[in-house]
Scaffold this motif. Structure first.
Motif, mmCIF file in Angstrom:
data_model
loop_
_atom_site.group_PDB
_atom_site.id
_atom_site.type_symbol
_atom_site.label_atom_id
_atom_site.label_comp_id
_atom_site.label_asym_id
_atom_site.label_seq_id
_atom_site.Cartn_x
_atom_site.Cartn_y
_atom_site.Cartn_z
ATOM 1 N N PHE A 119 -3.255 15.212 1.189
ATOM 2 C CA PHE A 119 -2.431 16.157 0.900
ATOM 3 C C PHE A 119 -1.110 15.849 1.337
ATOM 4 C CE2 PHE A 119 -0.448 20.332 1.664
ATOM 5 C CZ PHE A 119 -0.692 21.333 0.947
ATOM 6 N N CYS A 120 -1.073 15.064 3.161
ATOM 7 C CA CYS A 120 -0.059 14.430 3.300
ATOM 8 C C CYS A 120 0.846 13.598 1.912
ATOM 9 C CB CYS A 120 0.173 13.976 4.162
ATOM 10 S SG CYS A 120 -0.799 15.517 5.185
ATOM 11 N N HIS A 121 -0.131 12.731 1.062
ATOM 12 C CA HIS A 121 0.320 11.894 0.601
ATOM 13 C C HIS A 121 1.042 12.365 -0.501
ATOM 14 C CE1 HIS A 121 -0.554 8.053 2.192
ATOM 15 N NE2 HIS A 121 -1.985 8.477 2.704
ATOM 16 N N VAL A 122 0.575 13.889 -0.937
ATOM 17 C CA VAL A 122 0.410 14.589 -2.490
ATOM 18 C C VAL A 122 2.254 15.334 -2.181
ATOM 19 C CG1 VAL A 122 0.547 16.468 -4.126
ATOM 20 C CG2 VAL A 122 -1.264 15.161 -3.017
ATOM 21 N N ILE A 123 2.559 15.831 -1.036
ATOM 22 C CA ILE A 123 3.758 15.686 -0.372
ATOM 23 C C ILE A 123 4.551 14.980 -0.375
ATOM 24 C CG2 ILE A 123 5.344 17.487 0.781
ATOM 25 C CD1 ILE A 123 2.679 19.515 -0.599
ATOM 26 N N MET A 124 4.465 14.063 0.064
ATOM 27 C CA MET A 124 5.611 12.388 0.581
ATOM 28 C C MET A 124 6.061 12.474 -0.852
ATOM 29 S SD MET A 124 6.458 11.427 3.460
ATOM 30 C CE MET A 124 8.048 10.310 2.526
ATOM 31 N N ASP A 125 5.239 12.171 -1.748
ATOM 32 C CA ASP A 125 5.423 11.025 -2.747
ATOM 33 C C ASP A 125 6.427 12.223 -3.651
ATOM 34 O OD1 ASP A 125 3.815 8.811 -3.146
ATOM 35 O OD2 ASP A 125 2.008 9.960 -3.385
ATOM 36 N N ARG A 126 6.411 13.473 -3.279
ATOM 37 C CA ARG A 126 7.533 14.842 -3.790
ATOM 38 C C ARG A 126 8.527 14.250 -3.199
ATOM 39 N NH1 ARG A 126 4.553 13.369 -7.414
ATOM 40 N NH2 ARG A 126 3.287 15.137 -9.520
ATOM 41 N N LEU A 127 8.949 14.032 -2.387
ATOM 42 C CA LEU A 127 10.127 14.070 -0.906
ATOM 43 C C LEU A 127 10.479 13.132 -1.385
ATOM 44 C CD1 LEU A 127 8.622 15.924 2.696
ATOM 45 C CD2 LEU A 127 10.002 16.320 0.527
ATOM 46 N N ILE A 128 10.058 11.788 -1.520
ATOM 47 C CA ILE A 128 10.502 10.230 -2.025
ATOM 48 C C ILE A 128 10.682 10.237 -3.465
ATOM 49 C CG2 ILE A 128 9.948 9.456 0.292
ATOM 50 C CD1 ILE A 128 8.242 7.974 -1.310
ATOM 51 N N SER A 129 10.392 11.553 -4.657
ATOM 52 C CA SER A 129 10.233 11.240 -6.027
ATOM 53 C C SER A 129 9.758 10.503 -6.603
ATOM 54 C CB SER A 129 12.371 10.985 -6.337
ATOM 55 O OG SER A 129 13.174 12.309 -5.665
ATOM 56 N N ASN A 130 8.165 10.154 -6.230
ATOM 57 C CA ASN A 130 7.618 8.988 -7.132
ATOM 58 C C ASN A 130 6.641 9.519 -7.387
ATOM 59 O OD1 ASN A 130 6.194 6.866 -7.050
ATOM 60 N ND2 ASN A 130 5.134 7.009 -5.117
ATOM 61 N N TRP A 131 6.890 9.094 -8.618
ATOM 62 C CA TRP A 131 5.642 9.866 -9.245
ATOM 63 C C TRP A 131 5.244 8.767 -10.209
ATOM 64 C CZ3 TRP A 131 6.463 14.913 -10.378
ATOM 65 C CH2 TRP A 131 7.925 15.901 -9.764
ATOM 66 N N ASP A 132 4.353 7.874 -9.253
ATOM 67 C CA ASP A 132 4.057 6.878 -10.151
ATOM 68 C C ASP A 132 2.439 6.515 -9.326
ATOM 69 O OD1 ASP A 132 2.588 4.077 -10.699
ATOM 70 O OD2 ASP A 132 3.559 2.912 -9.693
ATOM 71 N N THR A 133 1.985 7.935 -8.860
ATOM 72 C CA THR A 133 0.531 8.316 -8.483
ATOM 73 C C THR A 133 -0.918 7.824 -8.925
ATOM 74 O OG1 THR A 133 0.547 10.592 -8.369
ATOM 75 C CG2 THR A 133 1.794 9.548 -7.150
ATOM 76 N N HIS A 134 -0.762 6.376 -9.983
ATOM 77 C CA HIS A 134 -2.548 6.664 -10.804
ATOM 78 C C HIS A 134 -3.055 6.120 -9.542
ATOM 79 C CE1 HIS A 134 -1.690 2.270 -10.111
ATOM 80 N NE2 HIS A 134 -0.919 2.262 -10.945
ATOM 81 N N GLN A 135 -4.385 6.192 -9.548
ATOM 82 C CA GLN A 135 -5.592 5.887 -8.858
ATOM 83 C C GLN A 135 -5.523 4.470 -8.058
ATOM 84 O OE1 GLN A 135 -5.825 6.339 -12.159
ATOM 85 N NE2 GLN A 135 -6.340 4.188 -12.882
ATOM 86 N N GLY A 136 -4.844 3.703 -8.708
ATOM 87 C CA GLY A 136 -4.739 2.793 -8.319
ATOM 88 C C GLY A 136 -3.593 1.781 -7.385
ATOM 89 N N GLN A 137 -2.643 3.857 -6.498
ATOM 90 C CA GLN A 137 -1.778 3.188 -5.432
ATOM 91 C C GLN A 137 -2.755 4.068 -4.188
ATOM 92 O OE1 GLN A 137 0.171 1.380 -7.470
ATOM 93 N NE2 GLN A 137 1.450 2.894 -8.084
ATOM 94 N N TYR A 138 -3.736 4.023 -4.110
ATOM 95 C CA TYR A 138 -4.667 4.438 -3.560
ATOM 96 C C TYR A 138 -5.997 3.784 -3.228
ATOM 97 C CZ TYR A 138 -1.918 8.787 -4.812
ATOM 98 O OH TYR A 138 -0.698 9.735 -4.642
ATOM 99 N N GLY A 139 -6.371 4.037 -0.997
ATOM 100 C CA GLY A 139 -7.004 3.432 -0.646
ATOM 101 C C GLY A 139 -7.729 4.044 0.076
ATOM 102 N N ILE A 140 -9.278 3.837 1.071
ATOM 103 C CA ILE A 140 -9.334 4.217 1.985
ATOM 104 C C ILE A 140 -9.542 2.671 2.987
ATOM 105 C CG2 ILE A 140 -11.557 5.496 3.436
ATOM 106 C CD1 ILE A 140 -12.440 6.500 0.067
ATOM 107 N N ASP A 141 -8.971 2.801 3.931
ATOM 108 C CA ASP A 141 -9.043 1.806 5.482
ATOM 109 C C ASP A 141 -10.338 1.776 6.139
ATOM 110 O OD1 ASP A 141 -7.833 0.052 6.777
ATOM 111 O OD2 ASP A 141 -6.855 1.312 7.954
ATOM 112 N N LEU A 142 -10.907 0.844 5.601
ATOM 113 C CA LEU A 142 -12.261 0.259 5.867
ATOM 114 C C LEU A 142 -12.740 0.203 7.847
ATOM 115 C CD1 LEU A 142 -13.804 -2.580 3.635
ATOM 116 C CD2 LEU A 142 -13.836 -0.187 3.752
#
Length: 340
Positions: free
Chosen positions: A183-206
């Motif tokens: 959720f924080c990422h979602v808000i953050m991406d709007r603050l920096i006007s980043n619309w490039d949020t496809h599924q390849g831009q996320y991961g879970i730190d092992l």
């Protein structure tokens, strides 16, 4: 004893008042002070040169240890990867590697000739506000190629990539902590006007199971102070997708255009429809909003200066001030958007 060069050097330099003549005493006193200042200056020069040699030696040892050299280019801080072992060539649009430095630290390097200031500036602001959930990018050259470096995270990206295979999108693979991080990422991406949020831009730190988002190279691409581009910069619209068109859906690029730019908006829609519950008292959310509310203009300026010089050379302060005010006001707008 008459004042001469020899008598001054041998005697009067230390005891100028021993001169019998008043004029000689004055000359001897001035000469004694001048010699003292000269020797003090020479002593300081010796100390300075000694320290400089020591600093250079330390710098060389650090470069040898870290494998990275820091330098200035066009007012910007840049880095040069001098010594590194390629651990793995990574997938993606651009040439990228997992590198190991001489001190065994792992870093990520990606080749890029454009969008560097966007990624560097946006990722630093995002990293600060999300407590490090976005890797900070820095401009760096490697083997003569320009690009960016950042800390390397060993990520499990499959849960997000598997969203493509689902008939109905859900985020059930996330636990409570991860839901609030996303959720924080979602808000953050709007603050920096980043619309490039496809599924390849996320991961879970092992290592610690945190949700990490990366690749902020297209931040502020649709941003325009005069409103001449697609984004409405005065609104916090979390569910719209400016880049999701019939053309991109039918094209089906290698990242799966069916969900291109849709992780953030799909997640926001699920929250809006109460399919996902957000606890506004959650510490992750509280920390994020507190940092947004309390961030200083100077900190935003520090992060965004390189991009401001590139995007708005004659309106740098206006751009930085706008983003600063948008960040500080995001808690109110978020609560308003979700009706909390």
């Amino acid at each position: 004893m008459q004042l001469t060069f020899n008598t001054f050097c041998n005697h009067y330099i230390l005891e100028p008042f021993q001169c019998s003549d008043k004029k000689d005493r004055l000359i001897a006193l001035v000469g004694s002070i001048a010699v003292g200042i000269l020797f003090l200056g020479l002593f300081q020069c010796v100390l300075y040169l000694r320290q400089k040699c020591k600093d250079q030696s330390l710098s060389q040892r650090q470069i040898s240890l870290n494998g990275i050299e820091k330098f200035k280019k066009n007012q910007e801080t840049c880095y040069r990867v001098l010594t590194a072992k390629v651990i793995k060539k990574l997938k993606g649009y651009n040439l990228s590697y997992q590198l190991e430095l001489p001190n065994k630290k792992m870093i990520f390097w990606k080749h890029s000739n454009e969008n560097i200031n966007r990624e560097v500036s946006a990722s630093k602001l995002a990293s600060y506000l999300t407590d490090g959930l976005v890797p900070k990018a820095r401009m760096a050259t490697y083997k003569g190629k320009t690009g960016i470096i950042s800390d390397f995270f060993n990520l499990d990206t499959k849960p997000f990539e598997n969203l493509l295979k689902m008939k109905s999108i859900n985020f059930n693979f996330l636990n409570t902590q991860q839901i609030h991080q996303l959720f924080c990422h979602v808000i953050m991406d709007r603050l920096i006007s980043n619309w490039d949020t496809h599924q390849g831009q996320y991961g879970i730190d092992l290592l610690n199971r945190n949700v990490i988002s990366f690749d902020k190279g297209l931040s502020f691409r649709l941003f325009d102070l005069d409103g001449l581009k697609a984004e409405n910069i005065n609104e916090l619209d979390l569910t719209i997708d400016y880049w999701l068109t019939d053309e991109t859906v039918s094209k089906k690029d290698c990242m799966g255009a069916k969900l291109y730019a849709r992780v953030a908006s799909t997640f926001a829609k699920a929250v809006l429809n109460k399919e996902i519950t957000i606890d506004i008292t959650n510490p992750i959310l509280q920390s994020f909003f507190d940092k947004c509310k309390n961030i200083s203009y100077s900190k935003v300026e520090k992060y965004l200066n390189p991009l401001a010089r590139e995007m708005y050379p004659s309106r740098q302060s206006e751009f930085i001030n706008f983003v600063w005010r948008r960040v500080k006001d995001v808690e109110r707008k978020t609560f308003q958007y979700f009706g909390w």
